[in-house]
Motif scaffolding. Structure first.
Motif, PDB file in Angstrom:
ATOM      1  N   ALA A 127      -3.650  -3.657  -3.387  1.00 15.10           N
ATOM      2  CA  ALA A 127      -4.135  -2.472  -2.662  1.00 15.10           C
ATOM      3  C   ALA A 127      -4.056  -1.237  -3.568  1.00 15.10           C
ATOM      4  O   ALA A 127      -4.987  -0.430  -3.630  1.00 15.10           O
ATOM      5  CB  ALA A 127      -3.300  -2.257  -1.399  1.00 15.10           C
ATOM      6  N   LYS A 128      -2.950  -1.115  -4.305  1.00 15.81           N
ATOM      7  CA  LYS A 128      -2.781   0.055  -5.178  1.00 15.81           C
ATOM      8  C   LYS A 128      -3.739  -0.023  -6.375  1.00 15.81           C
ATOM      9  O   LYS A 128      -4.276   0.996  -6.820  1.00 15.81           O
ATOM     10  CB  LYS A 128      -1.334   0.149  -5.653  1.00 15.81           C
ATOM     11  N   GLU A 129      -3.950  -1.234  -6.906  1.00 15.86           N
ATOM     12  CA  GLU A 129      -4.860  -1.385  -8.053  1.00 15.86           C
ATOM     13  C   GLU A 129      -6.287  -0.992  -7.662  1.00 15.86           C
ATOM     14  O   GLU A 129      -7.017  -0.374  -8.452  1.00 15.86           O
ATOM     15  CB  GLU A 129      -4.823  -2.833  -8.564  1.00 15.86           C
ATOM     16  N   TYR A 130      -6.685  -1.361  -6.440  1.00 14.41           N
ATOM     17  CA  TYR A 130      -8.036  -1.006  -5.982  1.00 14.41           C
ATOM     18  C   TYR A 130      -8.196   0.515  -5.995  1.00 14.41           C
ATOM     19  O   TYR A 130      -9.166   1.050  -6.530  1.00 14.41           O
ATOM     20  CB  TYR A 130      -8.288  -1.553  -4.576  1.00 14.41           C
ATOM     21  N   VAL A 131      -7.219   1.208  -5.429  1.00 14.22           N
ATOM     22  CA  VAL A 131      -7.264   2.673  -5.360  1.00 14.22           C
ATOM     23  C   VAL A 131      -7.339   3.257  -6.781  1.00 14.22           C
ATOM     24  O   VAL A 131      -8.147   4.141  -7.064  1.00 14.22           O
ATOM     25  CB  VAL A 131      -6.033   3.195  -4.589  1.00 14.22           C
ATOM     26  N   ALA A 132      -6.505   2.732  -7.684  1.00 13.10           N
ATOM     27  CA  ALA A 132      -6.482   3.261  -9.056  1.00 13.10           C
ATOM     28  C   ALA A 132      -7.829   3.072  -9.747  1.00 13.10           C
ATOM     29  O   ALA A 132      -8.213   3.881 -10.601  1.00 13.10           O
ATOM     30  CB  ALA A 132      -5.380   2.574  -9.856  1.00 13.10           C
ATOM     31  N   CYS A 133      -8.548   2.008  -9.394  1.00 14.31           N
ATOM     32  CA  CYS A 133      -9.820   1.714 -10.071  1.00 14.31           C
ATOM     33  C   CYS A 133     -11.003   2.490  -9.509  1.00 14.31           C
ATOM     34  O   CYS A 133     -12.088   2.463 -10.068  1.00 14.31           O
ATOM     35  CB  CYS A 133     -10.119   0.215 -10.004  1.00 14.31           C
ATOM     36  N   ARG A 134     -10.808   3.192  -8.375  1.00 16.56           N
ATOM     37  CA  ARG A 134     -11.942   3.912  -7.767  1.00 16.56           C
ATOM     38  C   ARG A 134     -12.012   5.325  -8.333  1.00 16.56           C
ATOM     39  O   ARG A 134     -11.783   6.313  -7.631  1.00 16.56           O
ATOM     40  CB  ARG A 134     -11.802   3.950  -6.232  1.00 16.56           C
ATOM     41  N   THR A 135     -12.359   5.414  -9.610  1.00 17.45           N
ATOM     42  CA  THR A 135     -12.337   6.714 -10.293  1.00 17.45           C
ATOM     43  C   THR A 135     -13.414   7.664  -9.751  1.00 17.45           C
ATOM     44  O   THR A 135     -13.330   8.860  -9.952  1.00 17.45           O
ATOM     45  CB  THR A 135     -12.501   6.522 -11.811  1.00 17.45           C
ATOM     46  N   ASP A 136     -14.436   7.121  -9.059  1.00 18.73           N
ATOM     47  CA  ASP A 136     -15.464   7.997  -8.456  1.00 18.73           C
ATOM     48  C   ASP A 136     -15.061   8.458  -7.063  1.00 18.73           C
ATOM     49  O   ASP A 136     -15.868   9.061  -6.350  1.00 18.73           O
ATOM     50  CB  ASP A 136     -16.816   7.263  -8.378  1.00 18.73           C
ATOM     51  N   GLU A 137     -13.866   8.142  -6.664  1.00 14.44           N
ATOM     52  CA  GLU A 137     -13.326   8.540  -5.346  1.00 14.44           C
ATOM     53  C   GLU A 137     -14.183   8.028  -4.194  1.00 14.44           C
ATOM     54  O   GLU A 137     -14.357   8.715  -3.181  1.00 14.44           O
ATOM     55  CB  GLU A 137     -13.156  10.066  -5.266  1.00 14.44           C
ATOM     56  N   ASP A 138     -14.722   6.830  -4.360  1.00 11.80           N
ATOM     57  CA  ASP A 138     -15.443   6.217  -3.248  1.00 11.80           C
ATOM     58  C   ASP A 138     -14.785   4.873  -2.954  1.00 11.80           C
ATOM     59  O   ASP A 138     -13.761   4.527  -3.556  1.00 11.80           O
ATOM     60  CB  ASP A 138     -16.936   6.037  -3.587  1.00 11.80           C
ATOM     61  N   GLY A 139     -15.345   4.101  -2.014  1.00 13.48           N
ATOM     62  CA  GLY A 139     -14.756   2.807  -1.655  1.00 13.48           C
ATOM     63  C   GLY A 139     -13.770   2.975  -0.516  1.00 13.48           C
ATOM     64  O   GLY A 139     -13.133   4.032  -0.375  1.00 13.48           O
ATOM     65  N   ALA A 140     -13.653   1.916   0.294  1.00 11.58           N
ATOM     66  CA  ALA A 140     -12.757   1.972   1.461  1.00 11.58           C
ATOM     67  C   ALA A 140     -11.674   0.908   1.326  1.00 11.58           C
ATOM     68  O   ALA A 140     -11.923  -0.185   0.815  1.00 11.58           O
ATOM     69  CB  ALA A 140     -13.571   1.706   2.729  1.00 11.58           C
ATOM     70  N   LEU A 141     -10.482   1.254   1.787  1.00 14.98           N
ATOM     71  CA  LEU A 141      -9.386   0.276   1.806  1.00 14.98           C
ATOM     72  C   LEU A 141      -9.023  -0.012   3.260  1.00 14.98           C
ATOM     73  O   LEU A 141      -8.694   0.904   4.011  1.00 14.98           O
ATOM     74  CB  LEU A 141      -8.172   0.854   1.058  1.00 14.98           C
ATOM     75  N   VAL A 142      -9.114  -1.295   3.644  1.00 17.20           N
ATOM     76  CA  VAL A 142      -8.638  -1.722   4.967  1.00 17.20           C
ATOM     77  C   VAL A 142      -7.301  -2.400   4.707  1.00 17.20           C
ATOM     78  O   VAL A 142      -7.228  -3.370   3.948  1.00 17.20           O
ATOM     79  CB  VAL A 142      -9.638  -2.690   5.637  1.00 17.20           C
ATOM     80  N   LEU A 143      -6.233  -1.861   5.287  1.00 14.66           N
ATOM     81  CA  LEU A 143      -4.887  -2.287   4.883  1.00 14.66           C
ATOM     82  C   LEU A 143      -4.009  -2.588   6.095  1.00 14.66           C
ATOM     83  O   LEU A 143      -3.953  -1.799   7.043  1.00 14.66           O
ATOM     84  CB  LEU A 143      -4.260  -1.151   4.044  1.00 14.66           C
TER      85      LEU A 143
END
Ligand SMILES: O=P(O)(O)OC[C@H]1O[C@H](O[C@H]2O[C@H](CO)[C@@H](O)[C@H](O)[C@H]2O)[C@H](O)[C@@H](O)[C@@H]1O
Ligand SMILES: O=c1ccn([C@@H]2O[C@H](COP(=O)(O)OP(=O)(O)O)[C@@H](O)[C@H]2O)c(=O)[nH]1
Length: 470
Positions: A370-386
């Motif tokens: 979950a944290k790696e996904y956030v770190a990789c979204r450098t364009d500040e887009d994408g959704a995390l369902v957690l």
């Protein structure tokens, strides 16, 4: 010195029957490896399999392999660690098994780890012991080498007293952990569970996060939420090679409107079955179509000789077959299922390609994915369902938080994330990225080590115990 059940590499047999080294699965290795790279020191651990190896170096890391016999693998690793402790500590998601011979082997293997650490540690060294497979090592090591500073970190949840007390060897485990100067947990609730159990079951005096032992020593129990190399992941994700690979992945999937992604060890705690069912139902309800959405599920082989894990694989693969058979079209499967493990670069490309990351464990110590996904979204887009039941949910409050036991709630969250406006996505992602950037794996290791060093000084100088304790 690091003492962990796993080394960063694992001895495996490849498809052609040859023995080779492979990166070990799981988040413990992902987290400790960058920490060890930044410091000198040795890492003692099991190299997988039964073969004996001399100490060796991999990418500048000094590794000391500690072999296990076939019986030890079966009774210590697969048995007591993963058939008793793992389900017990994860809310009894599966039924733990209690076998006296598994316990005896657990004690024997813990003793061997402690003896090896005692043999190799320099005078006054700091030894950091990791995870549920080695909970007796702190006490054993202290008996052999009272000069050492000993830290222990539990990567998985520590259960409430109501569950922990099922364990026939509960007192020995608590006493084993109390050999450390500092016992670290992922979340404050776990540290509180531990302190309460020590007071109730062992009878030691406690005050807040401190335990007072009869010999005058104090032990601190506190939360240190683990993290990732956030900067390293962001840099990798922003590279041209990863951008190209992410585009190629999207293309290979038929350029769907949205890509959902799950990446987990194939473990019954991870909630893979429930999330795929939720996604399948969204398609059969007509809320999503296979032209618009695909679910990529990476399932990393894990603990494959343990029955629960074998059954889970069969269940998931049957479900994927059914979803694709019922709902897929030619060239358009609903679920793209991969039973394999990928290197960091490919993980970064998957994170970059995915519009919605779906992390739905029933219980998880942290969940680094979950944290790696956030770190990789450098364009500040994408959704995390957690899942609310992942340790990561304490920090990633702007994710779409779900209860994985609530199928309709999970479906609603997946759909909301699918339809979310770019502004909403970036508002949430920006806040989560800030959290991860400020609390990376270096900050985690530094805070644990600083506390361990302060704590050791505090505990050695302490001869008088306070008068009031609760
Ligand atoms: O060593 P294995 O039996 O192959 O299992 C892999 C690892 O799984 C567990 O990982 C945990 O640690 C992560 C980092 O702290 C955390 O994010 C995750 O929630 C935990 O499940 C296990 O704790 C490790 O010992 C294993 O090596
Ligand atoms: O194909 C894969 C799948 C996972 N991982 C890594 O495995 C770790 C999984 O850690 P997590 O805390 O999410 O769960 P665990 O497996 O430790 O329970 C993460 O660092 C992932 O990047 C990987 O390198 N390749």
């Amino acid at each position: 010195m690091i003492v962990a059940n796993r080394l960063p590499v694992d001895r495996v047999t490849d498809a052609r029957g040859r023995s080779t080294w492979r990166r070990s699965p799981g988040g413990l290795v992902s987290a400790i490896e960058p920490v060890m790279r930044a410091h000198d020191g040795v890492w003692i651990g099991w190299p997988g399999g039964t073969q004996k190896f001399k100490p060796f170096k991999v990418d500048g890391l000094d590794l000391v392999p500690l072999a296990m016999s076939a019986e030890e693998i079966e009774e210590h690793y697969e048995g007591f660690s993963n058939g008793t402790l793992w389900p017990l500590y994860h809310d009894v998601v599966a039924k733990p098994e209690f076998h006296r011979e598994w316990w005896d082997t657990y004690v024997r293997v813990n003793r061997r780890f402690a003896e090896r650490a005692a043999e190799l540690a320099a005078e006054g060294a700091t030894v950091w012991v990791h995870d549920y497979q080695l909970q007796l090592v702190p006490q054993m090591l202290r008996e052999l080498r009272p000069d050492l500073r000993i830290g222990f970190y539990l990567h998985i949840p520590f259960p409430p007293a109501e569950l922990f007390q099922q364990l026939p060897w509960r007192r020995q485990i608590l006493e084993g952990l109390l050999g450390a100067d500092l016992v670290g947990f992922q979340l404050p609730g776990a540290a509180q569970n531990f302190i309460r159990l020590v007071r109730q079951r062992v009878g030691h005096k406690t005050h807040r996060d401190l335990v007072y032992l009869p010999d005058g020593r104090t032990v601190r129990a506190a939360a240190f939420p683990i993290s990732i190399d956030a900067g390293g992941f962001a840099e990798l994700a922003a590279s041209d090679a990863v951008a190209e690979r992410a585009a190629a992945i999207r293309e290979a999937l038929g350029n769907p409107r949205r890509i959902f992604l799950g990446i987990d060890r194939l473990d019954y705690t991870k909630g893979i079955y429930a999330r795929l069912r939720a996604f399948g139902e969204l398609i059969s309800d007509g809320a999503l179509t296979v032209e618009d959405a695909v679910f990529v599920q990476v399932a990393v082989p894990s603990r494959e000789r343990v029955e629960h894990y074998r059954n889970l694989r069969d269940d998931i693969e049957r479900l994927v077959g059914r979803i694709n058979g019922d709902l897929g079209r030619i060239g358009r499967p609903a679920v793209s299922y991969l039973h394999t493990s990928y290197p960091r670069e490919e993980m970064a490309a998957l994170y970059r390609a995915a519009d919605i990351m779906v992390v739905t464990p029933y219980r998880d110590g942290m969940n680094l994915v979950a944290k790696e996904y956030v770190a990789c979204r450098t364009d500040e887009d994408g959704a995390l369902v957690l899942s609310e039941f992942a340790g990561a949910a304490d920090e990633l409050r702007q994710a779409w938080l779900v209860n994985p036991y609530d199928m309709n709630g999970m479906k609603a969250a997946l759909l909301e994330a699918y339809h979310a406006e770019p502004k909403e996505l970036s508002r949430r992602m920006r806040a989560m990225r800030k959290q991860i950037a400020q609390h990376d794996v270096k900050a985690w290791a530094d805070s644990f080590m600083t506390e361990l060093e302060d704590d050791a000084a505090h505990s050695h100088s302490k001869t008088v115990r306070p008068a009031t304790r609760s």
